[in-house]
Design a protein around this motif. Structure first.
Motif, PDB file in Angstrom:
ATOM      1  N   GLN B 131       0.761  -0.557  -0.098  1.00 15.63           N
ATOM      2  CA  GLN B 131       0.143   0.164  -0.281  1.00 15.63           C
ATOM      3  C   GLN B 131       1.163   1.408   0.058  1.00 15.63           C
ATOM      4  OE1 GLN B 131      -1.982   0.340   3.172  1.00 15.63           O
ATOM      5  NE2 GLN B 131      -4.222   1.223   2.313  1.00 15.63           N
ATOM      6  N   ILE B 132       0.789   1.913  -1.022  1.00 10.36           N
ATOM      7  CA  ILE B 132       1.713   3.251  -1.053  1.00 10.36           C
ATOM      8  C   ILE B 132       0.638   4.433  -0.656  1.00 10.36           C
ATOM      9  CG2 ILE B 132       3.300   4.887  -2.708  1.00 10.36           C
ATOM     10  CD1 ILE B 132       4.094   2.156  -3.873  1.00 10.36           C
ATOM     11  N   GLU B 133       1.086   5.289   0.604  1.00 10.58           N
ATOM     12  CA  GLU B 133       0.219   6.451   0.807  1.00 10.58           C
ATOM     13  C   GLU B 133       1.287   7.826  -0.386  1.00 10.58           C
ATOM     14  OE1 GLU B 133       0.334   8.141   4.963  1.00 10.58           O
ATOM     15  OE2 GLU B 133      -0.076   5.488   5.083  1.00 10.58           O
ATOM     16  N   THR B 134      -0.208   7.852  -1.181  1.00  8.59           N
ATOM     17  CA  THR B 134       0.262   9.935  -1.111  1.00  8.59           C
ATOM     18  C   THR B 134      -0.199  10.743  -0.488  1.00  8.59           C
ATOM     19  OG1 THR B 134      -1.781   9.181  -2.739  1.00  8.59           O
ATOM     20  CG2 THR B 134       0.463   8.539  -3.599  1.00  8.59           C
ATOM     21  N   LYS B 135       0.681  11.435  -0.934  1.00 11.57           N
ATOM     22  CA  LYS B 135      -0.549  13.346  -0.213  1.00 11.57           C
ATOM     23  C   LYS B 135       0.103  14.188  -0.976  1.00 11.57           C
ATOM     24  CE  LYS B 135       1.179  15.894   3.556  1.00 11.57           C
ATOM     25  NZ  LYS B 135       1.872  15.910   4.779  1.00 11.57           N
ATOM     26  N   ASP B 136      -1.057  14.985  -1.282  1.00 12.31           N
ATOM     27  CA  ASP B 136      -1.456  15.669  -2.165  1.00 12.31           C
ATOM     28  C   ASP B 136       0.005  17.588  -1.523  1.00 12.31           C
ATOM     29  OD1 ASP B 136      -2.839  14.897  -3.928  1.00 12.31           O
ATOM     30  OD2 ASP B 136      -4.700  15.875  -3.423  1.00 12.31           O
ATOM     31  N   ARG B 137       0.649  17.626  -2.222  1.00 11.07           N
ATOM     32  CA  ARG B 137       0.763  19.304  -1.931  1.00 11.07           C
ATOM     33  C   ARG B 137       1.288  20.494  -2.125  1.00 11.07           C
ATOM     34  NH1 ARG B 137       4.480  20.241   0.327  1.00 11.07           N
ATOM     35  NH2 ARG B 137       6.537  19.629   0.443  1.00 11.07           N
ATOM     36  N   TRP B 138       0.650  21.497  -2.043  1.00 11.71           N
ATOM     37  CA  TRP B 138       0.602  22.611  -2.813  1.00 11.71           C
ATOM     38  C   TRP B 138       1.073  23.709  -2.164  1.00 11.71           C
ATOM     39  CZ3 TRP B 138      -2.552  22.439  -6.131  1.00 11.71           C
ATOM     40  CH2 TRP B 138      -4.047  21.422  -5.722  1.00 11.71           C
ATOM     41  N   VAL B 139       2.094  24.350  -3.157  1.00 10.50           N
ATOM     42  CA  VAL B 139       2.950  25.510  -2.631  1.00 10.50           C
ATOM     43  C   VAL B 139       2.744  26.782  -3.144  1.00 10.50           C
ATOM     44  CG1 VAL B 139       5.185  26.268  -2.975  1.00 10.50           C
ATOM     45  CG2 VAL B 139       4.861  24.056  -2.768  1.00 10.50           C
ATOM     46  N   THR B 140       2.108  27.786  -2.946  1.00 11.50           N
ATOM     47  CA  THR B 140       1.778  29.333  -3.694  1.00 11.50           C
ATOM     48  C   THR B 140       2.898  29.970  -3.335  1.00 11.50           C
ATOM     49  OG1 THR B 140      -0.103  28.718  -2.828  1.00 11.50           O
ATOM     50  CG2 THR B 140       0.208  30.719  -3.346  1.00 11.50           C
ATOM     51  N   VAL B 141       2.703  31.182  -4.339  1.00  7.61           N
ATOM     52  CA  VAL B 141       4.001  31.372  -4.622  1.00  7.61           C
ATOM     53  C   VAL B 141       3.025  33.145  -5.025  1.00  7.61           C
ATOM     54  CG1 VAL B 141       6.189  32.606  -6.057  1.00  7.61           C
ATOM     55  CG2 VAL B 141       5.686  30.454  -4.945  1.00  7.61           C
TER      56      VAL B 141
END
Lengths: 147, 151
Positions: B131-141
């Protein structure tokens, strides 16, 4: 009932304004790392951008065991900036989730619901001196300049 | 009795580990220095080193995915958004510089989250159900795109 009255009294006396302040950790020697929300007019070399984030639950409204305030975030940020070879951090921006005293007091009643705590501090680590004219970057062989 | 002691020790260790792992410091590459080294688009979290004319403003929200607490894919890091997309947008608008840059890595993974995601992969592999966990990542500039004027 008594607890409810006590919480209500605390809430009424405390008001709704929340204030958080942070003090820059003092260096042991003059000329140690400086931190400012402003820009720098003098020549400088950018070493990189940096961000410190702390997230943890706050229990009973006030017990911030994970340290999610500005002081703790700065305490994380400053040693990293020093490790990068910086003389200072400029254009510091910060953001901390704040809760009014009333909200915190209510969390004493709702003790089973922790408040989410988070603080973010960002800035740019710089070394004083114009690019190409300043000291060589950390780790560079003697006599070599980055630019 | 001994078992109880082990559980207490484990609980204390877990609590200490969780509290110690609440903070994370993320870093990006260097921007432009001052005076302007004159190489490509000038990038600064501060003001402009020269007189300028404002062309516009930009806000970029970079998206990426953290896979299994180990690898970042896409624009999930500060550098990809600041020195990649932001420079691209400034060049498209005909700008010479982006000034007053502000950035926020919205949900950097703390050491605890990274270890937890990696350990779930390992435990999944051991039980035969990877089971591979993924996590959404956000960078605001955000930044102001400017064109230098005069000398």
């Amino acid at each position: 009932m008594r607890l409810l009255l006590a919480v209500s009294a605390v809430a009424a006396l405390a008001g709704c304004t929340t204030v958080n302040t942070a003090r820059i950790p003092k260096g042991s020697q003059p000329g140690e790392l400086f931190v400012t929300t402003g820009d720098l007019k003098e020549p400088y070399t950018s070493l990189g951008i940096i961000q410190a984030t702390r997230r943890a639950p706050i229990f009973l409204g006030w017990i911030d065991a994970g340290g999610t305030d500005l002081d703790d975030a700065l305490a994380d940020l400053i040693p990293e900036a020093r490790n990068m070879g910086g003389d200072g951090i400029i254009n510091l921006r910060f953001e901390q989730i704040q809760y009014p005293p009333l909200g915190r007091a209510l969390m004493v009643l709702f003790f089973f619901v922790p408040l989410p705590g988070e603080v973010n501090v960002t800035g740019e680590v710089v070394r004083l001196g114009a690019p190409g004219y300043g000291r060589p970057p950390p780790g560079a062989p003697a006599g070599q300049r980055r630019y | 009795m001994r078992n109880h002691g082990c559980w207490s020790l484990a609980a204390v260790a877990a609590a200490g580990f969780a509290l110690a792992g609440c903070g994370v410091v993320v870093k990006g590459g260097p921007l432009s220095g001052r005076p302007d080294p004159g190489r490509g688009i000038y990038l600064s979290t501060g003001g402009s080193p020269r007189p300028f004319r404002t062309l516009g403003f930009t806000e970029i929200r970079g998206y990426g995915v953290n896979v299994a607490g180990i690898a970042d894919v896409g624009d999930a890091a500060l550098d990809g958004t600041v020195r990649g997309k932001l420079v691209e947008v400034a060049a498209q608008m005909g700008g010479d510089a982006v000034i007053n840059i502000e950035f926020l890595d919205e949900n950097p993974s703390t050491p605890v989250e990274r270890i937890s995601a990696a350990s779930s992969v390992i435990s999944g592999a051991q039980t035969g159900r990877p089971q591979i966990e993924t996590k959404d990542r956000w960078v605001t500039v955000t930044g102001e795109i400017v064109k230098f004027v005069g000398k």
